[in-house]
Motif scaffolding. Structure first.
Motif, PDB file in Angstrom:
ATOM      1  N   THR A 189       0.828  -1.206   0.000  1.00 56.65           N
ATOM      2  CA  THR A 189       0.000   0.000   0.000  1.00 56.65           C
ATOM      3  C   THR A 189       0.861   1.254   0.000  1.00 56.65           C
ATOM      4  OG1 THR A 189      -1.751  -1.168   1.197  1.00 56.65           O
ATOM      5  CG2 THR A 189      -1.803   1.244   1.249  1.00 56.65           C
ATOM      6  N   ASP A 239     -11.803   0.591   3.400  1.00 56.92           N
ATOM      7  CA  ASP A 239     -12.873   0.045   2.567  1.00 56.92           C
ATOM      8  C   ASP A 239     -13.810  -0.829   3.403  1.00 56.92           C
ATOM      9  OD1 ASP A 239     -14.301  -0.478   0.290  1.00 56.92           O
ATOM     10  OD2 ASP A 239     -12.918  -1.975  -0.505  1.00 56.92           O
ATOM     11  N   SER A 298      -7.183   0.190   4.179  1.00 47.85           N
ATOM     12  CA  SER A 298      -7.684   1.083   3.135  1.00 47.85           C
ATOM     13  C   SER A 298      -8.926   1.864   3.541  1.00 47.85           C
ATOM     14  CB  SER A 298      -8.010   0.268   1.880  1.00 47.85           C
ATOM     15  OG  SER A 298      -9.063  -0.654   2.152  1.00 47.85           O
ATOM     16  N   LEU A 311      -7.999  -2.827  -2.089  1.00 49.22           N
ATOM     17  CA  LEU A 311      -6.679  -3.448  -2.179  1.00 49.22           C
ATOM     18  C   LEU A 311      -6.637  -4.573  -3.202  1.00 49.22           C
ATOM     19  CD1 LEU A 311      -5.771  -3.750   1.616  1.00 49.22           C
ATOM     20  CD2 LEU A 311      -4.956  -2.030   0.001  1.00 49.22           C
TER      21      LEU A 311
END
Length: 1088
Positions: A188, A465, A463, A279
């Protein structure tokens, strides 16, 4: 990540109220339920505490005195300026600075220790006090992406204290440093860097090109974490430093995978996994956070311009095929209804009895959905009917296994709707599709309403998410059998978990373990050494056939044998996925020693002696190491597991980057301004409110920044907390107080060097130093008792007890008492003090006092060395010219740790016991002097006491005179003590000012004239009020129900004695106040 075969609690709340229930629940995925504790009640309480802490931070007032900001002033920074090439021993013959400065003390020592190889186990053979014992462990490898925080500093402080202690005991010690490649985190970081610097995404590069970028970043970042370890003084063997992507470690990972596959413990299967669409990878359970929403809440989701609403539940109807009726279901995820394959009801629910065996027609796909019955359905929740979406819900996946239902994937890896949903939804983002589905249901008149609904969202910690459960074929590890061995190891005593209360948690979690998904859809990491097999000219197509090997050539040979073909007729395609980072981390205790090769290190240092780590890693790392180590090596990876508590901020919040409350240990060591602290918060990617809270907390707690405290003070402070108890709320003021302790140590050595003089004549050896006088016997015995305390506490891993004993001895015994006692003797400022010294001591008072002082300081430095390596080395080296024996280690870190067995001739328990009375007498005497306003005068005092107390006062007479600053002490025993020398037969003068030592001992200071009677009356009145309140409290306890039956006899006896003493003191105070009132009538006076 554990295989998502079962149903953790957040997975139940994701879909809504119409959920499965506890009548016969599936085995829970303990890895998440234990880690997240995400039951609705727990989450509500967690949110309440969070809001309360934020309110406390944002409020303008402090909650209590402890919340006041750290008060400090900038100290002079003294720097070591001598030309000392790195690795060269520091020059300790330079003039001794006037005060302690971390910059001066911590310069040059570490480089010398490292270059000389003091941290290598090979030094063991050169130790004169070596023993045939091994102590080995690894440092929990931090992620290569980050920098150390105070949690890491606690780990270093604790482990290094144990390591240095064992090394000084003469053990063969190995402490291996390491760093974890941190698959998702590193990838990342590098992807963000690529996008920022080159405007490229990972997919714009080949895998090889991207990996080159990762290695480039890793090499640029270099030794940052290792540098922090060194600044913390960690005595790690850097020649054995281990990175989980090193070639040797990678070979171990490959060998482990192949062996586990060969034994059938690793298998490939289809299952639901935690998927991060942002991701494009599965993630482990530990990387899933939970976010509680109590109702409609707008949440930012990566890839969406506008926030997405969560916290609502809607109900819609499925028409029953062939009947003019419907079945209503409730859900928080209407977009997944395209993947519904059945409707489940409880077999005993009367509302749905007539629907058993019937089917519903899907309004958009025209599929027929069977109505199935299952006792897992909770009739009380929602409508009592559950839509079953096996490919996107963990509970429904379990239902599909029980009822042989198909599994339809309607959301793809990129988070968009799949072609099976139809053209109207294909390619639409999952949360955008939600409203389209609702609109379509309304159009078909199947929508039945919407209501607010509390729920817990699974969030990707990397992330941000929303986690999407996806059905994929992955590699899994069978854990059940290995878990049973891990449980048995603890039950049989082969593995000890400290603190012991974690053993119950260990058993409960491992008893409910799920299989572990180890596939990750990343490029950075250990590529799975498994290959898809295709055979040349094969008439039958091989369906998902896989082979594995430690190299492609080995895998080819294995496939040739398995399928009976020539190697050249085989095409292999390696699985592009990588292994979960926790898989490689789980091999660390033996892979770091060269496994699978039978290296000399592996034979000498495996199993490790201990694993020390934070209690938050008990399942995600410790359990996996135990399972993998036992399976792959046939031995437990370590004999003991020691858990320390988590470090929290002063508001009780876990230190986290997402909260902006992480403190860099280097900022505590070197000091940092408030401006720089705030800049660091702004550099983080924090939510605006979290940033506001973080910056306000900094302004409130560190208005002037953080003072320079130094490494030694930080380490000592961290070890001073009870690490086996509650979480640690670290207070910088505590660290600062230990910096002051460092200065006290510094000044102690300045005095000691002054006492020892300029001639550098060696003092007497420890063995031949036999204390004779009462004070020498007392301080030597106090040191002996302190050594015993350290031995016992170290063995029990109670480091806070060690630090407490050492701090207490140095400050309260050595400095406050013994040094104050010998100062007049050594400096010849008080001839009377020498005269009043015991006769056996008077002839060579200075020589004996100097020798005792030397050994007390030298041994104390050795005792403190595991905690405060820099200052103890600096001060110990300054003492070496006076060392009595010629054979000595070059560094304190290799010196023998003090042992009580070598100090047995210094043990005088009666002296220690008797001196408790002397300390009280001195305290009361000083109080009387202060009440009379005496500063330089040395009055005569009287002691009215019992014969036994008179014996003690005479025995320690010189200490009483010197430390109380009196000219003489007249002793009177009302009960008679004719046999005692120097005991008066007449009582003290009437009208004396009286101080109470205990119920049988009082001090009398004759009031001749002029005391401030009003001030004295006020002080006595305040003391009387406190005594009355204390007695009321004690009487309340004595009169409590069942006091005589429930309280042990010895405790009752202690209580009675305490009450009697307080009553005697109260009577004395009242008599004294009466005398003072009478004295007021005689007019103003002057002094005592």
């Amino acid at each position: 990540m554990w295989r998502a075969r079962h149903c953790p609690s957040w997975r139940l709340t994701w879909k809504g109220a119409a959920r499965l229930c506890s009548n016969n629940p599936p085995k829970p995925s303990s890895s998440l339920s234990s880690h997240l504790n995400s039951s609705p009640r727990h989450q509500v309480e967690k949110q309440r505490r969070k809001r309360q802490r934020e309110k406390a931070i944002l409020s303008s007032q402090h909650i209590n005195a402890d919340d006041k900001p750290v008060g400090w002033s900038e100290k002079e920074r003294i720097v070591y300026t001598a030309q000392t090439p790195p690795g060269t021993k520091k020059d300790s013959s330079l003039p001794f600075p006037s005060s302690y400065s971390p910059d001066y003390v911590e310069s040059s020592w570490y480089q010398w220790w490292e270059k000389e190889g003091f941290f290598s186990p090979d030094k063991h053979e050169q130790l004169s006090h070596s023993v045939d014992q091994t102590f080995s462990l690894c440092v929990p490898p931090p992620n290569v992406t980050g920098t150390l925080h105070l949690g890491h500093a606690l780990t270093v402080a604790v482990e290094d204290a144990l390591v240095r202690w064992r090394r000084m005991q003469g053990c063969r010690v190995l402490w291996v440093p390491g760093c974890d490649h941190a698959g998702i985190a590193t990838q990342t970081v590098v992807e963000r860097r690529l996008l920022r610097e080159k405007a490229k995404r990972r997919q714009d590069l080949t895998r090889e090109e991207f990996l080159q970028e990762v290695w480039k970043w890793k090499n640029e970042k270099g030794e940052e974490i290792y540098h922090q370890f060194k600044r913390l003084g960690a005595s790690l063997d850097w020649s054995r430093a281990c990175f989980t992507m090193d070639p040797g470690f990678s070979r171990a990972v490959t060998a482990a995978f192949v062996r586990l596959c060969d034994s059938g413990l690793i298998y490939r299967s289809e299952g639901l996994i935690n998927w991060s669409c942002a991701l494009q990878s599965a993630i482990s359970d530990i990387e899933v956070d939970s976010k509680e929403v109590s109702g409609p809440t707008m949440v930012s989701v990566p890839g969406y311009e506008n926030k997405v609403e969560f916290g609502t539940m809607l109900t819609f109807a499925y028409p029953v095929e062939g009947h003019n009726c419907e079945v209503a279901v409730s859900t928080t995820r209407p977009e997944t209804m395209l993947g519904d394959v059945a409707i489940a009801v409880h077999p005993e629910d009367p509302r749905y009895q007539v629907f058993h065996g019937k089917q519903c027609r899907h309004p958009f796909t025209n599929r027929l959905l069977p109505i199935i019955t299952d006792t897992l359905v909770d009739m009380e929740l929602g409508t009592g009917a559950v839509k079953v979406t096996p490919a996107h819900d963990h509970t429904d996946f379990l239902l599909s296994q029980r009822h042989s239902l198909p599994r339809l994937t309607v959301i793809g890896e990129n988070g968009t709707m799949t072609p099976s949903c139809g053209q109207w939804l294909e390619g639409v983002k999952r949360f955008d599709a939600r409203q389209l589905v609702v609109d379509a249901l309304i159009e078909k008149k199947l929508f039945r309403g919407q209501k607010n609904h509390p729920m817990t969202l699974p969030i990707c910690s990397r992330s941000g998410d929303i986690i999407e459960p996806l059905l994929k074929k992955q590699w899994f590890v069978h854990c059940d059998g290995m878990a049973k061995k891990a449980i048995r190891a603890v039950e049989d005593g082969q593995l000890e978990i400290i603190p012991h209360h974690y053993t119950k948690m260990w058993k409960n979690w491992l008893s409910n373990i799920s299989d572990w998904c180890i596939s990750r859809q990343l490029w950075w990491g250990h590529q799975i050494p498994a290959y898809r097999v295709e055979l040349l000219n094969s008439p039958a197509k091989l369906e998902d056939q896989w082979i594995w090997g430690q190299s492609e050539d080995e895998a080819r040979q294995r496939a040739a044998v398995k399928y009976g073909v020539k190697p050249e007729d085989i095409t292999l395609t390696q699985d592009p996925d990588v292994l979960d980072t926790w898989f490689s981390s789980g091999l660390f205790p033996f892979a770091m020693l060269g496994w699978p090769e039978q290296t000399s290190d592996l034979k000498r240092f495996y199993p490790n002696s201990i694993l020390e780590t934070g209690n938050d890693l008990i399942f995600f790392w410790v359990a996996r190491m135990v399972m993998l180590g036992t399976e792959l090596t046939g031995q437990l990876p370590f004999k003991q597991v020691l858990f320390h508590s988590l470090v929290r901020d002063k508001y009780g919040r876990k230190m986290s980057k997402s909260l902006g409350n992480v403190i860099d240990p280097l900022d505590v060591i070197h000091g940092v301004s408030l401006q720089r602290l705030q800049e660091k918060v702004k550099e983080g990617n924090l939510d605006p409110r979290e940033q506001l809270v973080a910056m306000e907390a900094q302004r409130k707690d560190f208005p002037k920044g953080i003072p320079q405290c130094g490494t030694d003070a930080l380490r000592f402070a961290l070890c001073s907390y009870k690490m086996q108890g509650q979480d640690i709320s670290l207070c910088i003021s505590q660290v600062l107080s230990y910096r002051h302790f460092c200065n006290k140590m510094w000044q102690t050595l300045r005095f000691t060097l002054g006492v020892l003089g300029e001639n550098t004549k060696a003092v007497g050896t420890l063995e031949e130093t036999v204390p004779v006088s009462s004070m020498e016997r007392w301080i030597c015995s106090r040191l002996y008792s302190t050594v015993v305390q350290c031995e016992q506490a170290f063995e029990a891993y109670e480091l806070h007890a060690v630090t407490s004993a050492l701090h207490s001895f140095w400050v309260h015994s050595l400095c406050d008492v013994y040094m104050e006692y010998v100062k007049p003797i050594m400096m010849k400022q008080d001839e009377e003090a020498v005269v009043h010294t015991d006769t056996k001591h008077s002839g060579n008072a200075q020589q004996v006092a100097g020798t005792v002082l030397y050994h007390c300081v030298s041994l104390s430095l050795a005792l403190l060395s595991p905690f405060m390596p820099f200052i103890t080395e600096e001060l110990w080296q300054r003492l070496q010219p006076f060392r009595p024996d010629t054979v000595a280690q070059t560094s304190l870190c290799l010196q023998s740790y003090p042992r009580s067995s070598t100090l047995a001739h210094w043990h005088f328990p009666e002296e220690e016991k008797d001196f408790l009375l002397i300390q009280e007498v001195i305290r009361v005497a000083r109080s009387l002097r202060a009440q009379c306003g005496l500063t330089k005068e040395k009055p005569v005092m009287w002691a009215v006491c019992s014969p036994s107390q008179a014996h003690i006062l005479l025995h320690f007479g010189s200490a009483v005179w010197t430390l109380s600053r009196i000219s003489s002490l007249q002793i009177y025993c009302p009960d008679g003590a004719d046999t005692l020398f120097s005991v008066n037969s007449t009582p003290p003068p009437t009208g004396s000012l009286i101080g109470v030592v205990d119920h049988t001992c009082q001090l009398h200071l004759h009031v001749q004239s002029g005391m401030n009677i009003d001030k004295q009356m006020l002080q006595l009145s305040q003391r009387r009020d406190k005594l009355v309140a204390k007695l009321d409290e004690l009487f309340g306890r004595l009169q409590s129900p069942n006091y005589l039956t429930k309280v042990p006899a010895h405790v009752r006896q202690q209580m009675d004695s305490k009450v009697s003493a307080l009553e005697q003191e109260l009577k004395t105070i009242e008599d004294q106040m009466k005398l003072l009132q009478e004295a007021q009538t005689t007019g103003p006076g002057c002094s005592c």
